[in-house]
Scaffold this motif. Structure first.
Motif, PDB file in Angstrom:
ATOM      1  N   THR A   4       0.222  13.173 -11.330  1.00  0.00           N
ATOM      2  CA  THR A   4       1.537  12.921 -10.725  1.00  0.00           C
ATOM      3  C   THR A   4       1.410  12.182  -9.394  1.00  0.00           C
ATOM      4  OG1 THR A   4       1.450  15.137  -9.746  1.00  0.00           O
ATOM      5  CG2 THR A   4       2.628  14.899 -11.835  1.00  0.00           C
ATOM      6  N   ALA A   5       0.347  12.504  -8.638  1.00  0.00           N
ATOM      7  CA  ALA A   5       0.139  11.821  -7.367  1.00  0.00           C
ATOM      8  C   ALA A   5      -0.209  10.362  -7.590  1.00  0.00           C
ATOM      9  CB  ALA A   5      -0.964  12.515  -6.567  1.00  0.00           C
ATOM     10  N   LEU A   6      -1.040  10.091  -8.609  1.00  0.00           N
ATOM     11  CA  LEU A   6      -1.376   8.704  -8.938  1.00  0.00           C
ATOM     12  C   LEU A   6      -0.133   7.941  -9.385  1.00  0.00           C
ATOM     13  CD1 LEU A   6      -4.785   9.072 -10.818  1.00  0.00           C
ATOM     14  CD2 LEU A   6      -4.385   7.980  -8.604  1.00  0.00           C
ATOM     15  N   ALA A   7       0.729   8.611 -10.150  1.00  0.00           N
ATOM     16  CA  ALA A   7       1.969   7.967 -10.591  1.00  0.00           C
ATOM     17  C   ALA A   7       2.860   7.641  -9.400  1.00  0.00           C
ATOM     18  CB  ALA A   7       2.701   8.869 -11.578  1.00  0.00           C
ATOM     19  N   SER A   8       2.907   8.549  -8.427  1.00  0.00           N
ATOM     20  CA  SER A   8       3.703   8.298  -7.220  1.00  0.00           C
ATOM     21  C   SER A   8       3.156   7.108  -6.446  1.00  0.00           C
ATOM     22  CB  SER A   8       3.704   9.541  -6.316  1.00  0.00           C
ATOM     23  OG  SER A   8       4.335  10.628  -6.948  1.00  0.00           O
ATOM     24  N   LEU A   9       1.835   7.031  -6.338  1.00  0.00           N
ATOM     25  CA  LEU A   9       1.213   5.915  -5.639  1.00  0.00           C
ATOM     26  C   LEU A   9       1.504   4.599  -6.347  1.00  0.00           C
ATOM     27  CD1 LEU A   9      -0.687   4.799  -3.453  1.00  0.00           C
ATOM     28  CD2 LEU A   9      -2.606   5.334  -4.970  1.00  0.00           C
ATOM     29  N   ALA A  10       1.344   4.587  -7.684  1.00  0.00           N
ATOM     30  CA  ALA A  10       1.589   3.364  -8.452  1.00  0.00           C
ATOM     31  C   ALA A  10       3.049   2.932  -8.347  1.00  0.00           C
ATOM     32  CB  ALA A  10       1.197   3.575  -9.915  1.00  0.00           C
ATOM     33  N   THR A  11       3.962   3.900  -8.426  1.00  0.00           N
ATOM     34  CA  THR A  11       5.386   3.585  -8.315  1.00  0.00           C
ATOM     35  C   THR A  11       5.702   3.001  -6.943  1.00  0.00           C
ATOM     36  OG1 THR A  11       5.957   5.372  -9.844  1.00  0.00           O
ATOM     37  CG2 THR A  11       7.727   4.519  -8.444  1.00  0.00           C
ATOM     38  N   GLY A  12       5.164   3.615  -5.906  1.00  0.00           N
ATOM     39  CA  GLY A  12       5.385   3.099  -4.557  1.00  0.00           C
ATOM     40  C   GLY A  12       4.853   1.694  -4.390  1.00  0.00           C
ATOM     41  N   CYS A  13       3.671   1.414  -4.959  1.00  0.00           N
ATOM     42  CA  CYS A  13       3.081   0.079  -4.834  1.00  0.00           C
ATOM     43  C   CYS A  13       3.937  -0.974  -5.525  1.00  0.00           C
ATOM     44  CB  CYS A  13       1.670   0.076  -5.414  1.00  0.00           C
ATOM     45  SG  CYS A  13       0.452   0.962  -4.423  1.00  0.00           S
ATOM     46  N   VAL A  14       4.407  -0.666  -6.742  1.00  0.00           N
ATOM     47  CA  VAL A  14       5.213  -1.639  -7.483  1.00  0.00           C
ATOM     48  C   VAL A  14       6.541  -1.898  -6.777  1.00  0.00           C
ATOM     49  CG1 VAL A  14       6.444  -2.079  -9.643  1.00  0.00           C
ATOM     50  CG2 VAL A  14       4.136  -1.132  -9.695  1.00  0.00           C
ATOM     51  N   LEU A  15       7.210  -0.830  -6.357  1.00  0.00           N
ATOM     52  CA  LEU A  15       8.491  -1.004  -5.667  1.00  0.00           C
ATOM     53  C   LEU A  15       8.305  -1.694  -4.320  1.00  0.00           C
ATOM     54  CD1 LEU A  15      10.189   2.431  -6.450  1.00  0.00           C
ATOM     55  CD2 LEU A  15      10.738   0.208  -7.440  1.00  0.00           C
ATOM     56  N   GLY A  16       7.217  -1.375  -3.621  1.00  0.00           N
ATOM     57  CA  GLY A  16       6.956  -2.022  -2.339  1.00  0.00           C
ATOM     58  C   GLY A  16       6.652  -3.499  -2.503  1.00  0.00           C
ATOM     59  N   LEU A  17       5.871  -3.834  -3.519  1.00  0.00           N
ATOM     60  CA  LEU A  17       5.580  -5.244  -3.770  1.00  0.00           C
ATOM     61  C   LEU A  17       6.842  -6.005  -4.115  1.00  0.00           C
ATOM     62  CD1 LEU A  17       3.371  -7.406  -4.041  1.00  0.00           C
ATOM     63  CD2 LEU A  17       3.091  -6.706  -6.430  1.00  0.00           C
ATOM     64  N   SER A  18       7.717  -5.366  -4.894  1.00  0.00           N
ATOM     65  CA  SER A  18       8.993  -6.005  -5.236  1.00  0.00           C
ATOM     66  C   SER A  18       9.839  -6.231  -3.994  1.00  0.00           C
ATOM     67  CB  SER A  18       9.759  -5.133  -6.246  1.00  0.00           C
ATOM     68  OG  SER A  18       9.013  -4.938  -7.423  1.00  0.00           O
ATOM     69  N   ALA A  19       9.903  -5.207  -3.127  1.00  0.00           N
ATOM     70  CA  ALA A  19      10.691  -5.331  -1.898  1.00  0.00           C
ATOM     71  C   ALA A  19      10.083  -6.362  -0.950  1.00  0.00           C
ATOM     72  CB  ALA A  19      10.786  -3.979  -1.202  1.00  0.00           C
ATOM     73  N   GLY A  20       8.767  -6.498  -0.970  1.00  0.00           N
ATOM     74  CA  GLY A  20       8.115  -7.427  -0.051  1.00  0.00           C
ATOM     75  C   GLY A  20       8.185  -8.872  -0.478  1.00  0.00           C
ATOM     76  N   ALA A  21       8.154  -9.114  -1.799  1.00  0.00           N
ATOM     77  CA  ALA A  21       8.079 -10.497  -2.279  1.00  0.00           C
ATOM     78  C   ALA A  21       9.426 -11.086  -2.662  1.00  0.00           C
ATOM     79  CB  ALA A  21       7.129 -10.574  -3.479  1.00  0.00           C
ATOM     80  N   ALA A  22      10.401 -10.233  -2.982  1.00  0.00           N
ATOM     81  CA  ALA A  22      11.692 -10.752  -3.426  1.00  0.00           C
ATOM     82  C   ALA A  22      12.471 -11.351  -2.258  1.00  0.00           C
ATOM     83  CB  ALA A  22      12.511  -9.632  -4.078  1.00  0.00           C
ATOM     84  N   PRO A  23      13.167 -12.462  -2.484  1.00  0.00           N
ATOM     85  CA  PRO A  23      13.965 -13.075  -1.413  1.00  0.00           C
ATOM     86  C   PRO A  23      15.045 -12.133  -0.893  1.00  0.00           C
ATOM     87  CG  PRO A  23      13.653 -14.624  -3.221  1.00  0.00           C
ATOM     88  CD  PRO A  23      13.146 -13.297  -3.706  1.00  0.00           C
ATOM     89  N   GLY A  24      15.278 -12.201   0.383  1.00  0.00           N
ATOM     90  CA  GLY A  24      16.289 -11.377   1.030  1.00  0.00           C
ATOM     91  C   GLY A  24      16.352 -11.732   2.502  1.00  0.00           C
ATOM     92  N   PRO A  25      17.247 -11.064   3.258  1.00  0.00           N
ATOM     93  CA  PRO A  25      17.398 -11.409   4.681  1.00  0.00           C
ATOM     94  C   PRO A  25      16.108 -11.289   5.478  1.00  0.00           C
ATOM     95  CG  PRO A  25      19.200 -10.010   3.945  1.00  0.00           C
ATOM     96  CD  PRO A  25      18.214 -10.047   2.817  1.00  0.00           C
ATOM     97  N   LEU A  26      15.336 -10.223   5.233  1.00  0.00           N
ATOM     98  CA  LEU A  26      14.128 -10.020   6.034  1.00  0.00           C
ATOM     99  C   LEU A  26      13.051 -11.040   5.683  1.00  0.00           C
ATOM    100  CD1 LEU A  26      13.214  -8.105   8.276  1.00  0.00           C
ATOM    101  CD2 LEU A  26      12.014  -6.768   6.534  1.00  0.00           C
ATOM    102  N   LEU A  27      12.888 -11.329   4.393  1.00  0.00           N
ATOM    103  CA  LEU A  27      11.883 -12.321   4.008  1.00  0.00           C
ATOM    104  C   LEU A  27      12.261 -13.705   4.528  1.00  0.00           C
ATOM    105  CD1 LEU A  27       9.257 -12.922   2.547  1.00  0.00           C
ATOM    106  CD2 LEU A  27      10.567 -13.317   0.460  1.00  0.00           C
TER     107      LEU A  27
END
Length: 211
Positions: A4-27
């Motif tokens: 479950t901890a590994l799943a949490s880490l993987a989920t956080g990484c995928v969502l974080g990468l999406s938030a970091g790379a997707a166009p938006g005001p901050l990017l």
């Protein structure tokens, strides 16, 4: 490390990468500062969520903790999370490369990033519908899962924005290149998958409220 901890880490990484790379005001601000003031200014913008997000996360999590005893409320929150993530998936799939501003802004890059993020509704919607519910569910098995989720999310998001700032500084054609477009398409599909998982959670919670 528990599964479950590994799943949490993987989920956080995928969502974080999406938030970091997707166009938006901050990017867009990251790219603008990089082009007008250099990569260091863009990198300062990239770390702004580390300063602006903690009060958002705390306030939203405390609110959800009060609603946690109502299954119908959790069902509505999961449905909201599904809508938020699927909308992000659609926007990411159809995203156009960010268009930076043309006016140099050479002072207070970090402050501008923090203010931009605090005034952006996306972080509030994300933590209300997706992030904080995941933290609360993970906390039932101990603090390791939520901490790994947060670490994976912010390391991935900040790293993605920093890499984009560095690549933009080296080549202004990067944002219109095929690699960036394919990255966005892949992230859109990953977001759609998480959105369907949240829809499943909303379905299960809704029927658990029925007599």
């Amino acid at each position: 490390m528990p599964e479950t901890a590994l799943a949490s880490l993987a989920t956080g990484c995928v969502l974080g990468l999406s938030a970091g790379a997707a166009p938006g005001p901050l990017l867009t601000l990251v790219i603008t500062e990089t082009l007008t003031c250099g990569p260091r200014a863009g990198m300062r913008i990239a770390v702004a969520p580390l300063f602006s997000d903690p009060p958002i996360i705390l306030a939203v999590t405390l609110l959800l903790a009060e609603l946690a005893r109502f299954s119908w409320a959790l069902a509505l929150i999961s449905l909201l999370g599904c809508a938020v993530v699927l909308q992000l998936s659609w926007q990411t799939w159809n995203a156009q490369p960010p268009v930076p501003g043309t006016t140099p802004q050479r002072n207070f890059s970090l402050r501008k990033g923090v203010i931009t993020n605090l005034l952006n509704p996306h972080p509030y919607l994300f933590w209300l519908g997706v992030g904080s519910p995941m933290l609360m569910r993970g906390w039932k098995d101990g603090p390791q899962g939520p901490l790994l989720f947060l670490a994976g999310f912010y390391v991935s998001m900040v790293t993605a924005k920093i890499i984009i700032a560095l690549l933009t500084a080296r080549s202004r054609t990067f944002l219109r290149g095929r690699a960036y477009v394919l990255l966005l398409k892949g992230l859109a599909l990953a977001l759609a998958f998480f959105g369907l998982l949240l829809l499943r959670d909303a379905w299960n919670l809704f029927f658990s409220t029925l007599p």
